[in-house]
Write an enzyme that holds these catalytic residues in place. Structure first.
Site, PDB file in Angstrom:
ATOM      1  N   GLU A 158      51.958  -8.923 106.417  1.00  0.00           N
ATOM      2  CA  GLU A 158      51.853  -7.878 107.615  1.00  0.00           C
ATOM      3  C   GLU A 158      52.448  -6.871 107.621  1.00  0.00           C
ATOM      4  O   GLU A 158      52.348  -5.685 108.151  1.00  0.00           O
ATOM      5  CB  GLU A 158      51.952  -8.714 109.026  1.00  0.00           C
ATOM      6  CG  GLU A 158      53.487  -8.784 109.420  1.00  0.00           C
ATOM      7  CD  GLU A 158      54.235  -9.816 108.598  1.00  0.00           C
ATOM      8  OE1 GLU A 158      55.286  -9.946 108.985  1.00  0.00           O
ATOM      9  OE2 GLU A 158      53.643 -10.526 107.615  1.00  0.00           O
ATOM     10  N   CYS A 218      57.157 -15.994 105.056  1.00  0.00           N
ATOM     11  CA  CYS A 218      58.818 -15.613 104.847  1.00  0.00           C
ATOM     12  C   CYS A 218      59.413 -17.089 105.401  1.00  0.00           C
ATOM     13  O   CYS A 218      59.205 -18.027 104.529  1.00  0.00           O
ATOM     14  CB  CYS A 218      59.146 -14.501 105.859  1.00  0.00           C
ATOM     15  SG  CYS A 218      60.790 -14.079 105.301  1.00  0.00           S
ATOM     16  N   HIS A 265      55.992 -10.702 103.306  1.00  0.00           N
ATOM     17  CA  HIS A 265      55.486 -10.281 104.613  1.00  0.00           C
ATOM     18  C   HIS A 265      54.064  -9.710 104.202  1.00  0.00           C
ATOM     19  O   HIS A 265      54.040  -8.419 104.271  1.00  0.00           O
ATOM     20  CB  HIS A 265      56.291  -9.615 105.521  1.00  0.00           C
ATOM     21  CG  HIS A 265      57.463 -10.160 106.108  1.00  0.00           C
ATOM     22  ND1 HIS A 265      57.399 -10.971 107.216  1.00  0.00           N
ATOM     23  CD2 HIS A 265      58.834 -10.411 105.542  1.00  0.00           C
ATOM     24  CE1 HIS A 265      58.639 -11.287 107.454  1.00  0.00           C
ATOM     25  NE2 HIS A 265      59.480 -11.085 106.584  1.00  0.00           N
TER      26      HIS A 265
END
Length: 205
Positions: free
Chosen positions: A186, A79, A184
């Protein structure tokens, strides 16, 4: 062992949680020596470009990351961590980024007001290079974005994936030992976990 870089401006726990979910040994650090000793490193980021660079400069992280990259070790920016790899951002005029890559970071255009800014949600990827962090990922997978500014790389050869949100966005880049995603991983479900696993595999040689 993966170092998650703590420079005081990143949301670290979601990254750590995802790495632990795939059984990756990781640790959070702001120590230059610990970073240089790591097999791989992740540069997360939330907030503004200028604030993040101020935190990195004040904590000594800037010099540590530059030396880490110079040693040829793998780094994954996430990001804002992608945007910090470039010279500057329209978000913070006058603020100097890491300058490792070349391109423009500008606000997502929204002339008719039809888009929601920041761009927050799931978008599909057009993967250009099915290797590196995109190994074993096929089709046009959906990943999770949260951003108001986007990258247009000067050299399209470093672009490994794109998406579209009012404008074509360079959503992931790769240059030598540098990998980075605007989205992202994750927070991107199974696809994101595969991307992180691929990066971990890269760090293991």
């Amino acid at each position: 062992m993966i170092a998650v870089i703590d420079y005081g401006a990143g949301n670290l726990q979601s990254v750590v949680k995802a790495l632990k979910f795939i059984d990756c040994d990781c640790f959070v650090t702001n120590s230059k020596q610990e970073l240089l000793n790591a097999d791989g490193a992740i540069l997360p980021g939330v907030g503004s470009f200028a604030d993040a660079m101020d935190c990195m400069n004040n904590s000594g992280t800037t010099d540590a990351v530059l030396e880490y990259i110079e040693r040829g070790k793998p780094l994954l920016g996430i990001c804002l961590g992608l945007q910090l790899l470039f010279d500057s951002s329209e978000e913070s005029p006058g603020a100097k980024g890491l300058g490792l890559l070349k391109g423009s970071i500008t606000k997502i255009p929204n002339k008719d007001g039809a888009l929601k800014i920041p761009h927050m949600g799931w978008n599909s990827l057009n993967i250009r290079k099915h290797d590196g962090i995109f190994k074993n990922i096929q089709g046009n997978p959906y990943v999770y974005f949260v951003h108001s500014y986007y990258l247009k790389a000067d050299d399209e050869q470093i672009v490994s994936a794109r998406t579209h949100y009012g404008v074509d966005i360079d959503a992931a880049v790769r240059y030598k030992n540098i990998f980075a995603t605007q989205f992202h991983p994750e927070k991107s479900g199974k696809v994101g976990l595969q991307i992180l696993q691929n990066f971990v595999d890269i760090t293991r040689g």
